[in-house]
Scaffold this motif. Sequence first.
Motif, PDB file in Angstrom:
ATOM      1  N   PRO A   8       0.797  -1.229   0.000  1.00 12.89           N
ATOM      2  CA  PRO A   8       0.000   0.000   0.000  1.00 12.89           C
ATOM      3  C   PRO A   8       0.834   1.286   0.000  1.00 12.89           C
ATOM      4  CG  PRO A   8      -0.157  -1.116   2.118  1.00 12.89           C
ATOM      5  CD  PRO A   8       0.600  -2.015   1.194  1.00 12.89           C
ATOM      6  N   HIS A   9       2.051   1.224   0.484  1.00 12.89           N
ATOM      7  CA  HIS A   9       2.876   2.433   0.574  1.00 12.89           C
ATOM      8  C   HIS A   9       3.661   2.697  -0.712  1.00 12.89           C
ATOM      9  CE1 HIS A   9       1.851   2.828   4.767  1.00 12.89           C
ATOM     10  NE2 HIS A   9       2.184   1.562   4.963  1.00 12.89           N
ATOM     11  N   SER A  10       4.332   1.665  -1.219  1.00  8.52           N
ATOM     12  CA  SER A  10       5.191   1.878  -2.383  1.00  8.52           C
ATOM     13  C   SER A  10       4.538   1.471  -3.695  1.00  8.52           C
ATOM     14  CB  SER A  10       6.497   1.099  -2.217  1.00  8.52           C
ATOM     15  OG  SER A  10       6.235  -0.296  -2.252  1.00  8.52           O
ATOM     16  N   GLY A  11       3.506   0.633  -3.606  1.00  9.87           N
ATOM     17  CA  GLY A  11       2.871   0.150  -4.826  1.00  9.87           C
ATOM     18  C   GLY A  11       3.610  -1.015  -5.465  1.00  9.87           C
ATOM     19  N   ALA A  12       4.669  -1.490  -4.827  1.00 13.46           N
ATOM     20  CA  ALA A  12       5.445  -2.611  -5.353  1.00 13.46           C
ATOM     21  C   ALA A  12       4.644  -3.906  -5.240  1.00 13.46           C
ATOM     22  CB  ALA A  12       6.756  -2.745  -4.593  1.00 13.46           C
ATOM     23  N   LYS A  13       4.903  -4.809  -6.171  1.00 18.05           N
ATOM     24  CA  LYS A  13       4.250  -6.118  -6.122  1.00 18.05           C
ATOM     25  C   LYS A  13       4.932  -6.974  -5.068  1.00 18.05           C
ATOM     26  CE  LYS A  13       2.707  -6.444 -10.892  1.00 18.05           C
ATOM     27  NZ  LYS A  13       2.808  -7.207 -12.145  1.00 18.05           N
ATOM     28  N   ILE A  14       4.118  -7.632  -4.276  1.00 20.31           N
ATOM     29  CA  ILE A  14       4.602  -8.551  -3.250  1.00 20.31           C
ATOM     30  C   ILE A  14       3.983  -9.908  -3.562  1.00 20.31           C
ATOM     31  CG2 ILE A  14       4.614  -9.105  -0.800  1.00 20.31           C
ATOM     32  CD1 ILE A  14       4.264  -6.139  -0.226  1.00 20.31           C
ATOM     33  N   PHE A  15       4.801 -10.940  -3.543  1.00 17.29           N
ATOM     34  CA  PHE A  15       4.303 -12.277  -3.796  1.00 17.29           C
ATOM     35  C   PHE A  15       4.255 -13.043  -2.483  1.00 17.29           C
ATOM     36  CE2 PHE A  15       6.004 -10.807  -7.789  1.00 17.29           C
ATOM     37  CZ  PHE A  15       4.980 -11.133  -8.667  1.00 17.29           C
ATOM     38  N   ILE A  16       3.070 -13.449  -2.097  1.00 13.05           N
ATOM     39  CA  ILE A  16       2.842 -14.146  -0.836  1.00 13.05           C
ATOM     40  C   ILE A  16       2.671 -15.632  -1.139  1.00 13.05           C
ATOM     41  CG2 ILE A  16       1.328 -14.329   1.171  1.00 13.05           C
ATOM     42  CD1 ILE A  16       0.522 -11.390   0.585  1.00 13.05           C
ATOM     43  N   PRO A  17       3.479 -16.492  -0.521  1.00 15.16           N
ATOM     44  CA  PRO A  17       3.362 -17.919  -0.796  1.00 15.16           C
ATOM     45  C   PRO A  17       2.012 -18.484  -0.336  1.00 15.16           C
ATOM     46  CG  PRO A  17       5.148 -17.479   0.751  1.00 15.16           C
ATOM     47  CD  PRO A  17       4.521 -16.188   0.420  1.00 15.16           C
ATOM     48  N   THR A  18       1.513 -19.423  -1.098  1.00 17.87           N
ATOM     49  CA  THR A  18       0.263 -20.093  -0.740  1.00 17.87           C
ATOM     50  C   THR A  18       0.544 -21.092   0.384  1.00 17.87           C
ATOM     51  OG1 THR A  18       0.607 -21.823  -2.379  1.00 17.87           O
ATOM     52  CG2 THR A  18      -0.623 -19.878  -3.096  1.00 17.87           C
ATOM     53  N   PRO A  19      -0.498 -21.535   1.075  1.00 22.00           N
ATOM     54  CA  PRO A  19      -0.276 -22.540   2.133  1.00 22.00           C
ATOM     55  C   PRO A  19       0.390 -23.815   1.605  1.00 22.00           C
ATOM     56  CG  PRO A  19      -2.444 -21.565   2.370  1.00 22.00           C
ATOM     57  CD  PRO A  19      -1.876 -21.042   1.089  1.00 22.00           C
ATOM     58  N   SER A  20       0.053 -24.234   0.396  1.00 24.75           N
ATOM     59  CA  SER A  20       0.676 -25.445  -0.144  1.00 24.75           C
ATOM     60  C   SER A  20       2.162 -25.217  -0.414  1.00 24.75           C
ATOM     61  CB  SER A  20      -0.031 -25.903  -1.415  1.00 24.75           C
ATOM     62  OG  SER A  20       0.078 -24.930  -2.430  1.00 24.75           O
ATOM     63  N   GLU A  21       2.526 -24.017  -0.852  1.00 29.00           N
ATOM     64  CA  GLU A  21       3.943 -23.717  -1.071  1.00 29.00           C
ATOM     65  C   GLU A  21       4.699 -23.688   0.256  1.00 29.00           C
ATOM     66  OE1 GLU A  21       4.014 -20.992  -5.076  1.00 29.00           O
ATOM     67  OE2 GLU A  21       3.396 -20.036  -3.203  1.00 29.00           O
ATOM     68  N   ARG A  22       4.082 -23.149   1.274  1.00 30.10           N
ATOM     69  CA  ARG A  22       4.720 -23.133   2.600  1.00 30.10           C
ATOM     70  C   ARG A  22       4.912 -24.554   3.114  1.00 30.10           C
ATOM     71  NH1 ARG A  22       2.590 -17.890   5.875  1.00 30.10           N
ATOM     72  NH2 ARG A  22       2.546 -16.511   4.081  1.00 30.10           N
ATOM     73  N   ALA A  23       3.909 -25.393   2.909  1.00 25.80           N
ATOM     74  CA  ALA A  23       4.007 -26.785   3.351  1.00 25.80           C
ATOM     75  C   ALA A  23       5.117 -27.512   2.596  1.00 25.80           C
ATOM     76  CB  ALA A  23       2.677 -27.493   3.157  1.00 25.80           C
ATOM     77  N   MET A  24       5.240 -27.229   1.316  1.00 22.12           N
ATOM     78  CA  MET A  24       6.268 -27.877   0.506  1.00 22.12           C
ATOM     79  C   MET A  24       7.663 -27.468   0.984  1.00 22.12           C
ATOM     80  SD  MET A  24       6.687 -27.967  -3.643  1.00 22.12           S
ATOM     81  CE  MET A  24       6.981 -26.210  -3.767  1.00 22.12           C
ATOM     82  N   VAL A  25       7.852 -26.201   1.295  1.00 16.13           N
ATOM     83  CA  VAL A  25       9.140 -25.726   1.787  1.00 16.13           C
ATOM     84  C   VAL A  25       9.451 -26.360   3.146  1.00 16.13           C
ATOM     85  CG1 VAL A  25      10.371 -23.689   2.631  1.00 16.13           C
ATOM     86  CG2 VAL A  25       9.098 -23.574   0.486  1.00 16.13           C
ATOM     87  N   LYS A  26       8.436 -26.452   4.001  1.00 12.18           N
ATOM     88  CA  LYS A  26       8.632 -27.068   5.312  1.00 12.18           C
ATOM     89  C   LYS A  26       9.031 -28.536   5.168  1.00 12.18           C
ATOM     90  CE  LYS A  26       6.299 -28.030   9.660  1.00 12.18           C
ATOM     91  NZ  LYS A  26       5.034 -28.021  10.391  1.00 12.18           N
ATOM     92  N   GLN A  27       8.358 -29.253   4.267  1.00 15.37           N
ATOM     93  CA  GLN A  27       8.697 -30.654   4.039  1.00 15.37           C
ATOM     94  C   GLN A  27      10.103 -30.806   3.490  1.00 15.37           C
ATOM     95  OE1 GLN A  27       5.570 -32.014   1.464  1.00 15.37           O
ATOM     96  NE2 GLN A  27       4.276 -32.663   3.158  1.00 15.37           N
ATOM     97  N   ALA A  28      10.495 -29.907   2.603  1.00 21.23           N
ATOM     98  CA  ALA A  28      11.842 -29.966   2.042  1.00 21.23           C
ATOM     99  C   ALA A  28      12.892 -29.756   3.130  1.00 21.23           C
ATOM    100  CB  ALA A  28      12.004 -28.930   0.940  1.00 21.23           C
ATOM    101  N   ARG A  29      12.630 -28.829   4.045  1.00 23.80           N
ATOM    102  CA  ARG A  29      13.567 -28.587   5.153  1.00 23.80           C
ATOM    103  C   ARG A  29      13.651 -29.800   6.066  1.00 23.80           C
ATOM    104  NH1 ARG A  29      11.506 -22.508   6.287  1.00 23.80           N
ATOM    105  NH2 ARG A  29      12.732 -21.492   4.667  1.00 23.80           N
TER     106      ARG A  29
END
Length: 57
Positions: A8-29
């Motif tokens: 909202p301040h800079s107008g830059a695009k921010i990409f927020i990971p989906t829950p499935s992407e977070r789960a995949m990263v957690k499993q990989a770790r």
Amino acid sequence: MPFEKRDPHSGAKIFIPTPSERAMVKQARELKKGLEEVEAMKAELQKLLDQAKKETS
């Protein structure tokens, strides 16, 4: 695909990971941690086997 959102301040695009992407990263770790533990146990077992061979020789 991550959610796309605008800052909202800079107008830059921010990409927020989906829950499935977070789960995949957690499993990989967790998998990486588990593999490191297996490698450590493997090295310890090899050391014990080498000691046993020296004692029997």
